[in-house]
Write a protein that holds these residues in place. Sequence first.
Motif, PDB file in Angstrom:
ATOM      1  N   GLN A   1       0.952  -1.055  -0.054  1.00 25.52           N
ATOM      2  CA  GLN A   1      -0.002   0.227  -0.070  1.00 25.52           C
ATOM      3  C   GLN A   1       0.813   1.202  -0.095  1.00 25.52           C
ATOM      4  OE1 GLN A   1      -2.721   0.196   3.298  1.00 25.52           O
ATOM      5  NE2 GLN A   1      -4.329   1.578   2.286  1.00 25.52           N
ATOM      6  N   ASP A   2       0.545   2.032  -1.008  1.00 25.85           N
ATOM      7  CA  ASP A   2       1.280   3.599  -1.106  1.00 25.85           C
ATOM      8  C   ASP A   2       2.844   3.282  -1.140  1.00 25.85           C
ATOM      9  OD1 ASP A   2      -1.200   4.831  -0.542  1.00 25.85           O
ATOM     10  OD2 ASP A   2      -0.821   4.690   1.733  1.00 25.85           O
ATOM     11  N   GLU A   3       3.005   2.316  -2.067  1.00 29.50           N
ATOM     12  CA  GLU A   3       4.407   1.808  -2.218  1.00 29.50           C
ATOM     13  C   GLU A   3       5.153   2.853  -2.912  1.00 29.50           C
ATOM     14  OE1 GLU A   3       4.861  -1.667  -4.302  1.00 29.50           O
ATOM     15  OE2 GLU A   3       3.965  -1.066  -6.120  1.00 29.50           O
ATOM     16  N   ASN A   4       6.477   3.003  -2.793  1.00 26.41           N
ATOM     17  CA  ASN A   4       7.390   3.859  -3.396  1.00 26.41           C
ATOM     18  C   ASN A   4       8.320   2.837  -4.138  1.00 26.41           C
ATOM     19  OD1 ASN A   4       9.932   5.460  -4.342  1.00 26.41           O
ATOM     20  ND2 ASN A   4       9.035   7.011  -3.164  1.00 26.41           N
ATOM     21  N   CYS A   5       8.247   2.740  -5.695  1.00 30.87           N
ATOM     22  CA  CYS A   5       8.985   1.859  -6.304  1.00 30.87           C
ATOM     23  C   CYS A   5      10.438   2.052  -6.318  1.00 30.87           C
ATOM     24  CB  CYS A   5       8.513   1.683  -7.831  1.00 30.87           C
ATOM     25  SG  CYS A   5       6.861   1.061  -8.055  1.00 30.87           S
ATOM     26  N   VAL A   6      10.891   3.297  -6.006  1.00 29.54           N
ATOM     27  CA  VAL A   6      12.417   3.636  -6.111  1.00 29.54           C
ATOM     28  C   VAL A   6      12.897   2.970  -4.990  1.00 29.54           C
ATOM     29  CG1 VAL A   6      14.139   5.480  -6.006  1.00 29.54           C
ATOM     30  CG2 VAL A   6      12.246   5.416  -7.593  1.00 29.54           C
TER      31      VAL A   6
ATOM     32  N   HIS B   1      28.072   0.533  -7.785  1.00 34.09           N
ATOM     33  CA  HIS B   1      28.023   1.649  -8.843  1.00 34.09           C
ATOM     34  C   HIS B   1      26.509   1.850  -9.064  1.00 34.09           C
ATOM     35  CE1 HIS B   1      32.175   0.801  -9.395  1.00 34.09           C
ATOM     36  NE2 HIS B   1      31.889  -0.101  -9.951  1.00 34.09           N
ATOM     37  N   TYR B   2      25.408   1.711  -8.096  1.00 39.15           N
ATOM     38  CA  TYR B   2      24.199   2.185  -8.256  1.00 39.15           C
ATOM     39  C   TYR B   2      23.812   3.167  -7.344  1.00 39.15           C
ATOM     40  CZ  TYR B   2      19.260   2.136  -7.269  1.00 39.15           C
ATOM     41  OH  TYR B   2      17.914   2.815  -6.996  1.00 39.15           O
ATOM     42  N   ASP B   3      23.009   4.234  -7.990  1.00 37.42           N
ATOM     43  CA  ASP B   3      22.654   5.268  -7.005  1.00 37.42           C
ATOM     44  C   ASP B   3      21.098   5.561  -7.439  1.00 37.42           C
ATOM     45  OD1 ASP B   3      22.175   8.349  -6.435  1.00 37.42           O
ATOM     46  OD2 ASP B   3      23.754   8.041  -5.293  1.00 37.42           O
ATOM     47  N   PRO B   4      20.214   5.876  -6.619  1.00 38.04           N
ATOM     48  CA  PRO B   4      18.808   6.071  -6.838  1.00 38.04           C
ATOM     49  C   PRO B   4      18.681   7.232  -7.979  1.00 38.04           C
ATOM     50  CG  PRO B   4      18.918   5.732  -4.770  1.00 38.04           C
ATOM     51  CD  PRO B   4      20.452   6.122  -5.135  1.00 38.04           C
ATOM     52  N   THR B   5      19.561   8.214  -8.039  1.00 40.59           N
ATOM     53  CA  THR B   5      19.567   9.323  -8.995  1.00 40.59           C
ATOM     54  C   THR B   5      19.755   8.827 -10.204  1.00 40.59           C
ATOM     55  OG1 THR B   5      21.875   9.857  -8.697  1.00 40.59           O
ATOM     56  CG2 THR B   5      20.225  10.980  -7.126  1.00 40.59           C
ATOM     57  N   GLN B   6      20.095   7.580 -10.640  1.00 40.75           N
ATOM     58  CA  GLN B   6      20.281   7.216 -11.770  1.00 40.75           C
ATOM     59  C   GLN B   6      18.888   6.850 -12.487  1.00 40.75           C
ATOM     60  OE1 GLN B   6      22.696   3.953 -11.116  1.00 40.75           O
ATOM     61  NE2 GLN B   6      24.637   4.918 -10.815  1.00 40.75           N
ATOM     62  N   ILE B   7      17.981   6.687 -11.768  1.00 39.11           N
ATOM     63  CA  ILE B   7      16.734   6.473 -12.127  1.00 39.11           C
ATOM     64  C   ILE B   7      15.742   7.459 -12.634  1.00 39.11           C
ATOM     65  CG2 ILE B   7      14.446   5.193 -11.503  1.00 39.11           C
ATOM     66  CD1 ILE B   7      15.875   3.590  -9.688  1.00 39.11           C
ATOM     67  N   ASP B   8      15.252   7.585 -13.730  1.00 37.82           N
ATOM     68  CA  ASP B   8      14.373   8.666 -14.410  1.00 37.82           C
ATOM     69  C   ASP B   8      12.938   8.470 -13.654  1.00 37.82           C
ATOM     70  OD1 ASP B   8      13.203  10.793 -15.533  1.00 37.82           O
ATOM     71  OD2 ASP B   8      13.249   9.818 -17.415  1.00 37.82           O
ATOM     72  N   VAL B   9      12.620   7.411 -13.761  1.00 36.07           N
ATOM     73  CA  VAL B   9      11.155   6.821 -13.364  1.00 36.07           C
ATOM     74  C   VAL B   9      11.081   5.397 -13.120  1.00 36.07           C
ATOM     75  CG1 VAL B   9      10.365   6.650 -15.732  1.00 36.07           C
ATOM     76  CG2 VAL B   9       8.539   7.210 -13.644  1.00 36.07           C
ATOM     77  N   ALA B  10      10.074   5.084 -12.166  1.00 30.34           N
ATOM     78  CA  ALA B  10      10.308   3.487 -11.802  1.00 30.34           C
ATOM     79  C   ALA B  10       8.572   3.310 -11.147  1.00 30.34           C
ATOM     80  CB  ALA B  10      11.033   2.907 -10.709  1.00 30.34           C
ATOM     81  N   HIS B  11       7.847   2.288 -12.122  1.00 29.43           N
ATOM     82  CA  HIS B  11       6.381   2.234 -11.729  1.00 29.43           C
ATOM     83  C   HIS B  11       5.971   0.637 -12.166  1.00 29.43           C
ATOM     84  CE1 HIS B  11       5.435   2.293 -15.957  1.00 29.43           C
ATOM     85  NE2 HIS B  11       6.234   3.423 -15.997  1.00 29.43           N
ATOM     86  N   ARG B  12       4.756   0.362 -11.739  1.00 31.65           N
ATOM     87  CA  ARG B  12       4.308  -0.897 -11.893  1.00 31.65           C
ATOM     88  C   ARG B  12       3.633  -0.731 -13.517  1.00 31.65           C
ATOM     89  NH1 ARG B  12       5.250  -5.201  -8.204  1.00 31.65           N
ATOM     90  NH2 ARG B  12       5.314  -4.190  -6.157  1.00 31.65           N
ATOM     91  N   ILE B  13       4.177  -1.914 -14.208  1.00 37.89           N
ATOM     92  CA  ILE B  13       3.337  -2.030 -15.490  1.00 37.89           C
ATOM     93  C   ILE B  13       1.796  -1.875 -15.697  1.00 37.89           C
ATOM     94  CG2 ILE B  13       3.502  -3.211 -17.626  1.00 37.89           C
ATOM     95  CD1 ILE B  13       6.042  -4.253 -16.867  1.00 37.89           C
TER      96      ILE B  13
ATOM     97  N   THR C   1      24.228   3.406 -19.916  1.00 37.04           N
ATOM     98  CA  THR C   1      25.524   3.008 -19.028  1.00 37.04           C
ATOM     99  C   THR C   1      25.049   2.604 -17.773  1.00 37.04           C
ATOM    100  OG1 THR C   1      27.253   4.556 -20.446  1.00 37.04           O
ATOM    101  CG2 THR C   1      27.781   3.601 -18.046  1.00 37.04           C
ATOM    102  N   ASP C   2      24.109   3.444 -17.137  1.00 33.54           N
ATOM    103  CA  ASP C   2      23.708   2.873 -15.939  1.00 33.54           C
ATOM    104  C   ASP C   2      22.855   2.024 -16.075  1.00 33.54           C
ATOM    105  OD1 ASP C   2      24.706   5.391 -14.493  1.00 33.54           O
ATOM    106  OD2 ASP C   2      23.362   6.488 -15.022  1.00 33.54           O
ATOM    107  N   ARG C   3      22.098   1.670 -17.141  1.00 31.61           N
ATOM    108  CA  ARG C   3      20.884   0.631 -17.376  1.00 31.61           C
ATOM    109  C   ARG C   3      22.003  -0.660 -17.283  1.00 31.61           C
ATOM    110  NH1 ARG C   3      20.549  -3.437 -20.917  1.00 31.61           N
ATOM    111  NH2 ARG C   3      18.294  -4.188 -21.202  1.00 31.61           N
ATOM    112  N   GLU C   4      23.047  -0.634 -18.257  1.00 33.81           N
ATOM    113  CA  GLU C   4      24.003  -1.822 -18.377  1.00 33.81           C
ATOM    114  C   GLU C   4      24.694  -2.083 -17.242  1.00 33.81           C
ATOM    115  OE1 GLU C   4      24.220  -3.532 -20.972  1.00 33.81           O
ATOM    116  OE2 GLU C   4      22.686  -2.386 -22.162  1.00 33.81           O
ATOM    117  N   ASN C   5      25.178  -1.131 -16.278  1.00 35.46           N
ATOM    118  CA  ASN C   5      25.740  -1.566 -14.990  1.00 35.46           C
ATOM    119  C   ASN C   5      24.810  -2.193 -14.271  1.00 35.46           C
ATOM    120  OD1 ASN C   5      28.433  -0.742 -15.811  1.00 35.46           O
ATOM    121  ND2 ASN C   5      28.013   1.401 -14.954  1.00 35.46           N
TER     122      ASN C   5
END
Length: 205
Positions: free
Chosen positions: A72-77, A91-103, A119-123
């Motif tokens: 409930q009221d989840e935050n995908c990030v 080598h992961y940082d939340p700022t690398q994500i533009d958007v994240a959500h359920r399909i 590059t961030d996606r590949e890593n």
Amino acid sequence: EVYQKQINEINNRLNDLEQSQNFISSQYESNKDNDRIDDIENRLNIEMKSRNELAQYSRRNMVEISGIPRSQDENCVEQINKLTKLANFTHYDPTQIDVAHRISNKDNSPIIILFHSRTDRENFYKQRRNMKYIHTRQLPGESRSKDYASEDEQLSRSAKTKIFLNESLTPDNKELLAQVRFHIKELNDKKRIRYKFVWTMVKFE
């Protein structure tokens, strides 16, 4: 927006070709008209392939995570942050994500992640094997999400559900992968070949 506009243009051409094909098929049966139908079918196949390739290219900065229960009221990030910490991603940082959500709105819907850069996606994707032994019961706060689940869902969550990190494929490519997996399973059952896994590795020029 650029890729979506190109996809829409291809869809319009596909609709025109399909209408021409249907009209000719319903009105004529001569060899000449059959040749025209074959030509339209070839053009349709080319346009459909182009649309699929363009749609797949537009997903080049995306991945999908399946197996994370909805809360409930989840935050995908935040869910992703918990998962990457648990799986020791580097080598992961939340700022690398533009958007994240359920399909979709379904409870078991995967989470799709769009990164700012390829590059961030590949890593991120290269570390998918870190999740080999990760399951839902290990996620912090999973017990609290049971308040949001139905009784049947709570029972299903009592088991260890694995979490998977996959490439974001178009519907056509997902169907192709499913067909390959089904065919491989048949061959394995008949002991003609032995493949334990089937996976994808999308390459972009």
